[in-house]
Design an enzyme around this catalytic site. Structure first.
Site, short mmCIF file in Angstrom:
data_model
loop_
_atom_site.label_atom_id
_atom_site.label_comp_id
_atom_site.label_asym_id
_atom_site.label_seq_id
_atom_site.Cartn_x
_atom_site.Cartn_y
_atom_site.Cartn_z
N GLU A 133 43.12 36.77 27.23
CA GLU A 133 43.96 37.84 27.76
C GLU A 133 44.50 37.48 29.15
O GLU A 133 43.81 36.84 29.95
CB GLU A 133 43.15 39.14 27.84
CG GLU A 133 42.90 39.72 26.45
CD GLU A 133 42.08 40.99 26.49
OE1 GLU A 133 42.60 42.04 26.06
OE2 GLU A 133 40.92 40.94 26.93
N CYS A 155 47.36 38.06 36.46
CA CYS A 155 45.91 37.92 36.48
C CYS A 155 45.57 36.97 35.33
O CYS A 155 45.76 37.32 34.17
CB CYS A 155 45.29 39.29 36.29
SG CYS A 155 43.51 39.30 36.21
N CYS A 207 32.58 34.40 29.26
CA CYS A 207 32.04 34.21 30.62
C CYS A 207 30.53 34.14 30.55
O CYS A 207 29.90 34.81 29.73
CB CYS A 207 32.47 35.39 31.50
SG CYS A 207 32.00 35.19 33.24
N CYS A 233 27.66 39.86 34.38
CA CYS A 233 27.69 41.04 35.26
C CYS A 233 27.63 42.30 34.39
O CYS A 233 28.37 42.43 33.42
CB CYS A 233 28.95 41.04 36.12
SG CYS A 233 29.08 39.59 37.17
N CYS A 256 30.84 44.56 33.57
CA CYS A 256 32.09 43.91 33.17
C CYS A 256 32.19 43.78 31.65
O CYS A 256 31.23 43.40 30.98
CB CYS A 256 32.14 42.52 33.81
SG CYS A 256 33.61 41.59 33.40
N GLY A 282 36.35 35.09 32.74
CA GLY A 282 35.74 33.83 33.15
C GLY A 282 35.41 33.76 34.62
O GLY A 282 35.85 34.59 35.41
N GLU A 283 34.62 32.76 34.96
CA GLU A 283 34.25 32.53 36.36
C GLU A 283 34.99 31.25 36.79
O GLU A 283 34.64 30.15 36.38
CB GLU A 283 32.72 32.36 36.45
CG GLU A 283 32.20 31.82 37.76
CD GLU A 283 32.73 32.53 39.01
OE1 GLU A 283 32.63 33.76 39.11
OE2 GLU A 283 33.26 31.83 39.89
N SER A 340 38.81 34.44 42.57
CA SER A 340 37.74 35.43 42.71
C SER A 340 36.47 34.86 42.09
O SER A 340 36.49 34.34 40.98
CB SER A 340 38.15 36.71 41.97
OG SER A 340 37.14 37.68 42.09
N SER A 366 33.10 38.61 44.82
CA SER A 366 32.67 39.84 44.16
C SER A 366 31.28 40.17 44.69
O SER A 366 30.29 39.63 44.21
CB SER A 366 32.65 39.65 42.64
OG SER A 366 33.95 39.36 42.21
N LEU A 367 31.23 41.04 45.67
CA LEU A 367 29.96 41.32 46.34
C LEU A 367 29.23 42.50 45.68
O LEU A 367 28.12 42.36 45.19
CB LEU A 367 30.23 41.59 47.83
CG LEU A 367 29.01 41.76 48.72
CD1 LEU A 367 28.18 40.49 48.76
CD2 LEU A 367 29.44 42.17 50.14
N HIS A 368 29.87 43.64 45.69
CA HIS A 368 29.43 44.84 44.96
C HIS A 368 28.12 45.51 45.39
O HIS A 368 27.83 46.62 44.97
CB HIS A 368 29.35 44.59 43.44
CG HIS A 368 30.63 44.09 42.86
ND1 HIS A 368 31.87 44.55 43.24
CD2 HIS A 368 30.88 43.14 41.92
CE1 HIS A 368 32.82 43.92 42.57
NE2 HIS A 368 32.26 43.07 41.76
N ASN A 379 35.52 50.61 36.77
CA ASN A 379 36.00 51.07 35.47
C ASN A 379 34.83 51.09 34.51
O ASN A 379 34.21 50.05 34.26
CB ASN A 379 37.07 50.11 34.93
CG ASN A 379 38.34 50.24 35.72
OD1 ASN A 379 38.96 51.30 35.76
ND2 ASN A 379 38.75 49.17 36.39
N CYS A 393 40.63 46.03 36.17
CA CYS A 393 39.52 45.14 36.52
C CYS A 393 38.34 45.35 35.61
O CYS A 393 37.88 46.47 35.41
CB CYS A 393 39.03 45.42 37.93
SG CYS A 393 40.20 44.95 39.16
N1 SAH Z 1 34.27 35.97 37.57
C1 SAH Z 1 35.11 36.26 38.67
C2 SAH Z 1 36.51 36.72 38.30
C3 SAH Z 1 36.67 37.71 37.18
S1 SAH Z 1 36.29 39.41 37.48
C4 SAH Z 1 34.44 37.25 39.60
O1 SAH Z 1 33.36 37.72 39.27
O2 SAH Z 1 34.95 37.50 40.67
C5 SAH Z 1 37.51 40.01 38.58
C6 SAH Z 1 37.02 41.16 39.45
O3 SAH Z 1 36.84 42.37 38.69
C7 SAH Z 1 35.68 40.88 40.11
O4 SAH Z 1 35.68 41.33 41.44
C8 SAH Z 1 34.75 41.70 39.25
O5 SAH Z 1 33.54 41.94 39.89
C9 SAH Z 1 35.58 42.94 39.00
N2 SAH Z 1 35.10 43.77 37.90
C10 SAH Z 1 34.49 43.38 36.77
N3 SAH Z 1 34.20 44.44 35.98
C11 SAH Z 1 34.66 45.52 36.63
C12 SAH Z 1 34.67 46.91 36.32
N4 SAH Z 1 34.16 47.37 35.19
N5 SAH Z 1 35.25 47.75 37.21
C13 SAH Z 1 35.80 47.27 38.35
N6 SAH Z 1 35.81 45.98 38.69
C14 SAH Z 1 35.24 45.11 37.85
#
Ligand code: SAH
Length: 348
Positions: free
Chosen positions: A90, A103, A110, A114, A117, A157-158, A189, A212-214, A288, A331
């Site tokens: 996608e 994007c 992946c 996470c 995701c 993917g990463e 990212s 992607s810290l979170h 999301n 995202c």
């Molecule tokens: N693997 C990479 C890039 C793909 S994800 C990474 O982790 O950065 C792209 C971004 O979307 C990342 O910041 C990820 O943490 C965020 N993301 C993934 N799932 C999400 C969700 N359900 N809601 C909001 N952001 C999300």
């Protein structure tokens, strides 16, 4: 046979020399591929018929087929591409007032796992080649006729787990004779592959690094992102500081806000402590919720309070506009769909 879009300009020159040709032919081919956007060697009319034939014998030109295309109310378009080996990926095109952003996916599936995701829980199949990354941009430009000005590696993917191909694709995207998109308009990212962040700092590519810290402590972050067990927050932040020092570039920290999980004032306070003094920016993403997911979106009020706390305490923070959520293109919503499904719904 190798895909001709897998080579950056220098590599393509080497290839042509090996074929007994002059290296400047590589520049002509680049122009045909990335500026004229031709889909066949036969269209490269300033090359001799003999050379066109030679190219055809030695390389393929990968042209993705669109399996499915969905348009959101806000203009965002999600593509499902057939990558020509039975797999699908996608890609999302977003329209902003400053231009079009794409994007791109960097892998089919992946490995990061996470919890929040949608790409988690599907099998990892393989990494994409450089040409397959670049082709996502070409195919979308060809389909829509727009000129893309920003590329973000935030699809499936990463990217740092596919380091060499991603870097090589950036060389093609960035090359003035290639897609000619400035490095400052390209973002990688990462979920935080520490050794690769050190490596990236040594490349001479001034693209934007997003982390992607979170979460702000290891217990919470490991809960959301298993990669934190291997590369905990202290090591990640140390690598980020090194990156900033070496490149003098601002890092963007992504922070997806999940209700009652990481969105209260205490978390904001910890985040300020963690990032204080760093050349950085915080991008707040309303999380999301994914199917059967445990994390719910924070309330708008909490999101704004979180942002205000950061801004009031010296950390520049913005809330990411949500695009494409109605077509599962926001995202974390991307999910590799298999060809079987697409065929079933008659969209082939
Ligand atoms: N693997 C990479 C890039 C793909 S994800 C990474 O982790 O950065 C792209 C971004 O979307 C990342 O910041 C990820 O943490 C965020 N993301 C993934 N799932 C999400 C969700 N359900 N809601 C909001 N952001 C999300």
């Amino acid at each position: 046979m190798k895909n001709i879009k897998d080579y950056d300009l220098n590599e393509l020159k080497e290839e042509l020399i090996n074929l007994g040709e002059k290296p400047f032919r590589a520049e002509q081919i680049f122009k045909w591929l990335y500026q004229e956007k031709v889909k066949d060697f036969s269209e490269m009319t300033n090359l001799s018929l003999e050379l066109r034939e030679k190219l055809k014998q030695n390389y393929t030109i990968c042209n993705f087929k669109i399996l499915r295309k969905q348009k959101s109310k806000d203009g965002t378009i999600k593509y499902l591409f057939d990558v020509l080996d039975g797999n699908a990926i996608e890609t999302v095109l977003m329209s902003y007032h400053h231009g079009y952003s794409i994007c791109v996916s960097s892998q089919i599936g992946c490995k990061m796992g996470c919890k929040f995701c949608a790409s988690t829980g599907i099998n990892f199949i393989r990494s994409l080649s450089s040409g397959e990354i670049v082709e996502q941009i070409l195919a979308v430009e060809q389909d829509t006729g727009v000129r893309i000005s920003n590329v973000v590696f935030m699809g499936i993917g990463e990217p740092l787990d596919n380091y060499d191909n991603v870097i090589n694709s950036i060389r093609i995207i960035n090359n003035p004779k290639g897609l000619n998109i400035g490095a400052r308009h390209i973002s990688i990212s990462t979920s935080g592959l520490v050794p690769k962040i050190y490596k990236l700092a040594e490349e001479n590519i001034p693209c934007t690094l997003s982390i992607s810290l979170h979460a702000t402590n290891n217990a919470k972050r490991s809960e959301m992102m298993p990669v934190n067990n291997t590369y905990p927050i202290e090591e990640l932040i140390k690598a980020c500081k090194d990156y900033i020092e070496k490149t003098n570039r601002r890092i963007s920290f992504e922070y997806a806000l999940a209700k009652d999980n990481n969105d209260n004032q205490e978390d904001a306070k910890e985040l300020v402590k963690l990032l204080k003094g760093m050349l950085c920016h915080v991008n707040l993403i309303p999380i999301n919720k994914i199917e059967n997911g445990t994390f719910d979106k924070s309330s708008n009020e909490n999101i704004m309070k979180f942002r205000d706390y950061l801004n009031d305490h010296g950390i520049v923070a913005t809330i990411r506009r949500e695009l494409g959520s109605d077509i599962d293109a926001a995202c974390g919503q991307l999910r590799r769909k298999n060809l079987q499904n697409s065929e079933n719904i008659g969209l082939k």
